[in-house]
Design a protein around this motif. Structure first.
Motif, PDB file in Angstrom:
ATOM      1  N   LEU A 103       0.836  -1.198   0.000  1.00 25.14           N
ATOM      2  CA  LEU A 103       0.000   0.000   0.000  1.00 25.14           C
ATOM      3  C   LEU A 103       0.873   1.252   0.000  1.00 25.14           C
ATOM      4  N   ASP A 104       0.695   2.102  -0.999  1.00 24.82           N
ATOM      5  CA  ASP A 104       1.399   3.381  -1.054  1.00 24.82           C
ATOM      6  C   ASP A 104       0.752   4.333  -0.048  1.00 24.82           C
ATOM      7  N   VAL A 105       1.491   4.688   0.996  1.00 22.37           N
ATOM      8  CA  VAL A 105       0.948   5.515   2.071  1.00 22.37           C
ATOM      9  C   VAL A 105       0.509   6.882   1.560  1.00 22.37           C
ATOM     10  N   ALA A 106       1.213   7.420   0.594  1.00 17.85           N
ATOM     11  CA  ALA A 106       0.933   8.781   0.127  1.00 17.85           C
ATOM     12  C   ALA A 106      -0.299   8.859  -0.759  1.00 17.85           C
ATOM     13  N   THR A 107      -0.514   7.856  -1.616  1.00 19.18           N
ATOM     14  CA  THR A 107      -1.597   7.940  -2.605  1.00 19.18           C
ATOM     15  C   THR A 107      -2.742   6.983  -2.351  1.00 19.18           C
ATOM     16  N   GLY A 108      -2.505   5.890  -1.618  1.00 23.12           N
ATOM     17  CA  GLY A 108      -3.546   4.893  -1.415  1.00 23.12           C
ATOM     18  C   GLY A 108      -3.573   3.826  -2.485  1.00 23.12           C
ATOM     19  N   LYS A 109      -2.690   3.919  -3.488  1.00 25.27           N
ATOM     20  CA  LYS A 109      -2.632   2.876  -4.500  1.00 25.27           C
ATOM     21  C   LYS A 109      -2.022   1.602  -3.929  1.00 25.27           C
ATOM     22  N   VAL A 110      -2.397   0.469  -4.522  1.00 25.90           N
ATOM     23  CA  VAL A 110      -1.944  -0.821  -4.009  1.00 25.90           C
ATOM     24  C   VAL A 110      -1.259  -1.597  -5.133  1.00 25.90           C
ATOM     25  N   ILE A 111      -0.052  -2.061  -4.875  1.00 23.26           N
ATOM     26  CA  ILE A 111       0.636  -2.987  -5.763  1.00 23.26           C
ATOM     27  C   ILE A 111       0.331  -4.389  -5.257  1.00 23.26           C
ATOM     28  N   GLY A 112      -0.297  -5.217  -6.070  1.00 23.13           N
ATOM     29  CA  GLY A 112      -0.726  -6.535  -5.616  1.00 23.13           C
ATOM     30  C   GLY A 112      -0.245  -7.646  -6.514  1.00 23.13           C
ATOM     31  N   GLN A 113      -0.077  -8.802  -5.907  1.00 17.52           N
ATOM     32  CA  GLN A 113       0.315  -9.992  -6.663  1.00 17.52           C
ATOM     33  C   GLN A 113      -0.255 -11.211  -5.953  1.00 17.52           C
ATOM     34  N   LEU A 114      -0.881 -12.100  -6.707  1.00 19.06           N
ATOM     35  CA  LEU A 114      -1.508 -13.301  -6.142  1.00 19.06           C
ATOM     36  C   LEU A 114      -0.615 -14.510  -6.356  1.00 19.06           C
ATOM     37  N   LYS A 115      -0.459 -15.303  -5.286  1.00 24.31           N
ATOM     38  CA  LYS A 115       0.360 -16.514  -5.356  1.00 24.31           C
ATOM     39  C   LYS A 115      -0.323 -17.613  -4.541  1.00 24.31           C
ATOM     40  N   ARG A 116      -0.016 -18.834  -4.887  1.00 25.04           N
ATOM     41  CA  ARG A 116      -0.629 -19.959  -4.177  1.00 25.04           C
ATOM     42  C   ARG A 116       0.115 -20.290  -2.881  1.00 25.04           C
ATOM     43  N   ARG A 117       1.335 -19.771  -2.726  1.00 24.28           N
ATOM     44  CA  ARG A 117       2.111 -20.044  -1.510  1.00 24.28           C
ATOM     45  C   ARG A 117       2.704 -18.726  -1.015  1.00 24.28           C
TER      46      ARG A 117
ATOM     47  N   SER B 124     -14.062 -21.592  -7.777  1.00 22.12           N
ATOM     48  CA  SER B 124     -12.691 -22.029  -8.029  1.00 22.12           C
ATOM     49  C   SER B 124     -11.741 -20.951  -7.536  1.00 22.12           C
ATOM     50  N   VAL B 125     -10.471 -21.323  -7.389  1.00 16.48           N
ATOM     51  CA  VAL B 125      -9.460 -20.349  -6.991  1.00 16.48           C
ATOM     52  C   VAL B 125      -9.292 -19.291  -8.079  1.00 16.48           C
ATOM     53  N   ALA B 126      -9.363 -19.700  -9.324  1.00 19.73           N
ATOM     54  CA  ALA B 126      -9.233 -18.746 -10.428  1.00 19.73           C
ATOM     55  C   ALA B 126     -10.341 -17.696 -10.366  1.00 19.73           C
ATOM     56  N   GLU B 127     -11.551 -18.122 -10.039  1.00 21.62           N
ATOM     57  CA  GLU B 127     -12.666 -17.183  -9.926  1.00 21.62           C
ATOM     58  C   GLU B 127     -12.449 -16.228  -8.756  1.00 21.62           C
ATOM     59  N   LEU B 128     -11.928 -16.760  -7.651  1.00 19.61           N
ATOM     60  CA  LEU B 128     -11.618 -15.912  -6.486  1.00 19.61           C
ATOM     61  C   LEU B 128     -10.545 -14.896  -6.835  1.00 19.61           C
ATOM     62  N   GLU B 129      -9.494 -15.328  -7.498  1.00 18.75           N
ATOM     63  CA  GLU B 129      -8.407 -14.420  -7.843  1.00 18.75           C
ATOM     64  C   GLU B 129      -8.870 -13.344  -8.829  1.00 18.75           C
ATOM     65  N   ALA B 130      -9.773 -13.700  -9.733  1.00 21.64           N
ATOM     66  CA  ALA B 130     -10.310 -12.697 -10.659  1.00 21.64           C
ATOM     67  C   ALA B 130     -11.092 -11.630  -9.892  1.00 21.64           C
ATOM     68  N   ALA B 131     -11.837 -12.038  -8.865  1.00 21.54           N
ATOM     69  CA  ALA B 131     -12.591 -11.078  -8.059  1.00 21.54           C
ATOM     70  C   ALA B 131     -11.642 -10.154  -7.299  1.00 21.54           C
ATOM     71  N   ILE B 132     -10.541 -10.687  -6.776  1.00 20.22           N
ATOM     72  CA  ILE B 132      -9.571  -9.859  -6.047  1.00 20.22           C
ATOM     73  C   ILE B 132      -8.901  -8.872  -6.993  1.00 20.22           C
ATOM     74  N   ARG B 133      -8.569  -9.324  -8.206  1.00 12.84           N
ATOM     75  CA  ARG B 133      -7.945  -8.409  -9.167  1.00 12.84           C
ATOM     76  C   ARG B 133      -8.898  -7.279  -9.542  1.00 12.84           C
ATOM     77  N   ARG B 134     -10.183  -7.597  -9.696  1.00 11.24           N
ATOM     78  CA  ARG B 134     -11.157  -6.540  -9.993  1.00 11.24           C
ATOM     79  C   ARG B 134     -11.205  -5.526  -8.858  1.00 11.24           C
ATOM     80  N   TYR B 135     -11.131  -6.019  -7.627  1.00  7.07           N
ATOM     81  CA  TYR B 135     -11.150  -5.101  -6.478  1.00  7.07           C
ATOM     82  C   TYR B 135      -9.911  -4.216  -6.482  1.00  7.07           C
ATOM     83  N   LEU B 136      -8.733  -4.789  -6.783  1.00  5.36           N
ATOM     84  CA  LEU B 136      -7.505  -3.991  -6.845  1.00  5.36           C
ATOM     85  C   LEU B 136      -7.603  -2.923  -7.934  1.00  5.36           C
TER      86      LEU B 136
END
Length: 360
Positions: free
Chosen positions: A217-231, A313-325
Motif C-alpha cells: 500500500l502506497d501511504v501517500a496515494t492509497g494505490k496498491v501494488i498486488g500480486q496473487l500466489k498460491r504459496r 474455483s481459486v481462479a474465480e476468487l483471484e479474478a474477483a480480487i484483481r477486480r477489487y484492486l
C-alpha cells in the motif's frame, strides 16, 4: 483594565482526580471539558487562551473557575434540577457501582441488570440508570495484546515517523500477505435480497482451494501494488519484491513497512536487499500489526469482497480480487494517520497502569 482572575492552587488529590477525568475514555464530555479548564487555570493560562483551547467562551471559563474556587471538585458537576424527588440515595448508587466493579455473581462471569437488581434488592431500571450514567457495561468485553518487543519504542517511532514525515524522493509502502484466502461456494443457491428480507444463504459451504495476496500500500496515494500466489514462502516474497522494483520509478528510494514473519527475514531476502540498496525495511513491533496500514486495506477487502463472496474455483476468487484492486487503483484514497508516536506510547502506558492497579 479588567479584574485579574484569582489563581487556582490545586491539592494533590484534586489534580489526580482532574487528570483521571481527562484520561478516562468514558468521562462525560461536559465534565471532561470542565476538568481541562480547571487544569489550565491552575497552570496559569489566560482566560482567552483557555477559551480558544477548549472551544468555549471566556464567560464559560470564568464560570467554572469561580465554581471550582467556591465548591472545589463538587462544583464541576451539574446542579440538581427540579423534578420528582429521588427514590434512591447516594449509598444505593455507590452499592451498585461497587458491586459492578468489585464482584461477580456466583453462577456467572459478569452481572446482568436482572441479577444485580435481585442481589441488591433494588429495581432493575435503577441498576440500568446507574450503569448508563457511569458508563458501566458488564456485558461487553474487549481484548488486547501488548507487545513484548524489547525495541518497541524505537520501532513505533520509526514507523509512525515514516507515516507523518515521509522522507524526500522516496516511496513508503506498507507490505504484507493476506494468506489462506479461501474460495468458498455455498452448497445451495443464494436467495437474493428482496422487500422485507435480506440476502439469505446456507450456513455450510464447499472449499475449492486457497490463494495468497501479496500487497504493498502506497501511504501517500492509497494505490496498491498486488500480486496473487498460491504459496507464501521466502521465494514468493522475493518475487514480490522484484514486482515492486519494476513498479516503482528508479529514481525513488523504497521504504517498506512490514511485520516480523519469518519469510521476510531469511538469508535469501537479505542477499536480495544487499543487491538492491534503495530498499529499506522497517519492521513493526511484535503483536503490533495495527501499525501496518495495509491491514486496513485487507479489512476493507474482506468486508466488501470476500466475506459474502461465493467462488467456485481459486481462479474465480483471484479474478474477483484483481477486480477489487483495479477498482481501488482507479480512484485511490490514502488512509490518514493522525496519532503521533507520543500519543501511542501514552495510550500503552495507560494500559500498563491499569494492569498494575489490578495487582496481577
Amino acid at each position: 483594565m479588567g479584574r485579574r482572575a484569582e489563581q487556582i492552587a490545586l491539592e494533590a488529590n484534586e489534580r489526580e482526580t482532574l487528570e483521571a477525568w481527562r484520561r478516562r475514555r468514558k468521562t462525560a464530555n461536559a465534565l471532561y471539558r470542565r476538568a481541562g479548564i480547571v487544569l489550565d487555570c491552575a497552570a496559569g493560562l489566560s482566560g482567552a487562551e483557555i477559551a480558544e483551547r477548549h472551544g468555549v467562551s471566556q464567560q464559560t471559563v470564568t464560570k467554572w473557575r469561580r465554581r471550582f474556587l467556591e465548591q472545589r471538585l463538587e462544583g464541576l458537576t451539574d446542579a440538581p434540577r427540579p423534578g420528582q424527588p429521588r427514590r434512591h440515595d447516594d449509598a444505593q448508587v455507590q452499592a451498585v457501582i461497587d458491586a459492578t466493579l468489585n464482584s461477580t455473581p456466583r453462577n456467572a462471569t459478569h452481572w446482568s441488570v436482572r441479577s444485580l437488581a435481585q442481589e441488591l434488592k433494588v429495581p432493575r431500571d435503577f441498576v440500568h440508570r446507574v450503569w448508563r450514567a457511569f458508563g458501566l457495561k458488564p456485558h461487553l468485553s474487549h481484548s488486547f495484546k501488548l507487545s513484548n518487543d524489547p525495541h518497541f519504542v524505537e520501532k513505533v517511532r520509526d514507523v509512525v515517523g515514516l507515516y507523518m514525515a515521509p522522507p524526500d524522493k522516496a516511496l513508503v509502502l506498507c507490505v504484507d500477505e493476506k494468506t489462506q484466502i479461501q474460495a468458498l461456494d455455498r452448497t445451495q443457491p443464494l436467495l437474493p435480497i428482496t422487500f422485507g428480507l435480506p440476502e439469505t444463504r446456507t450456513h455450510d459451504y464447499v472449499r475449492h482451494g486457497t490463494t495468497t495476496l501479496f500487497a504493498a500500500l502506497d501511504v501517500a496515494t492509497g494505490k496498491v501494488i498486488g500480486q496473487l500466489k498460491r504459496r507464501h514462502r521466502s521465494e514468493d516474497f522475493i518475487q514480490f519484491l522484484r514486482h515492486i522494483e519494476t513498479a516503482v520509478p528508479a529514481e525513488l528510494d523504497v521504504h517498506l513497512v512490514l511485520d516480523n514473519y519469518g519469510a521476510h527475514k531469511t538469508q535469501k531476502v537479505k542477499n536480495w536487499l544487499l543487491r538492491h540498496p534503495r530498499f529499506t525495511l522497517h519492521f513493526t513491533p511484535t503483536y503490533s500489526s495495527w501499525l501496518n496500514q495495509v491491514e486496513r486495506f485487507f479489512a476493507a477487502l474482506t468486508e466488501t469482497q470476500l466475506r459474502r463472496g461465493s467462488h467456485r474455483s481459486v481462479a474465480e476468487l483471484e479474478a474477483a480480487i484483481r477486480r477489487y484492486l483495479d477498482h481501488v487503483n482507479d480512484d485511490p484514497k490514502p488512509f490518514v494517520w493522525t496519532k503521533s508516536a507520543d500519543d501511542i506510547l501514552r495510550s500503552i502506558n495507560n494500559i500498563l497502569n491499569r494492569i498494575n492497579q489490578t495487582g496481577h
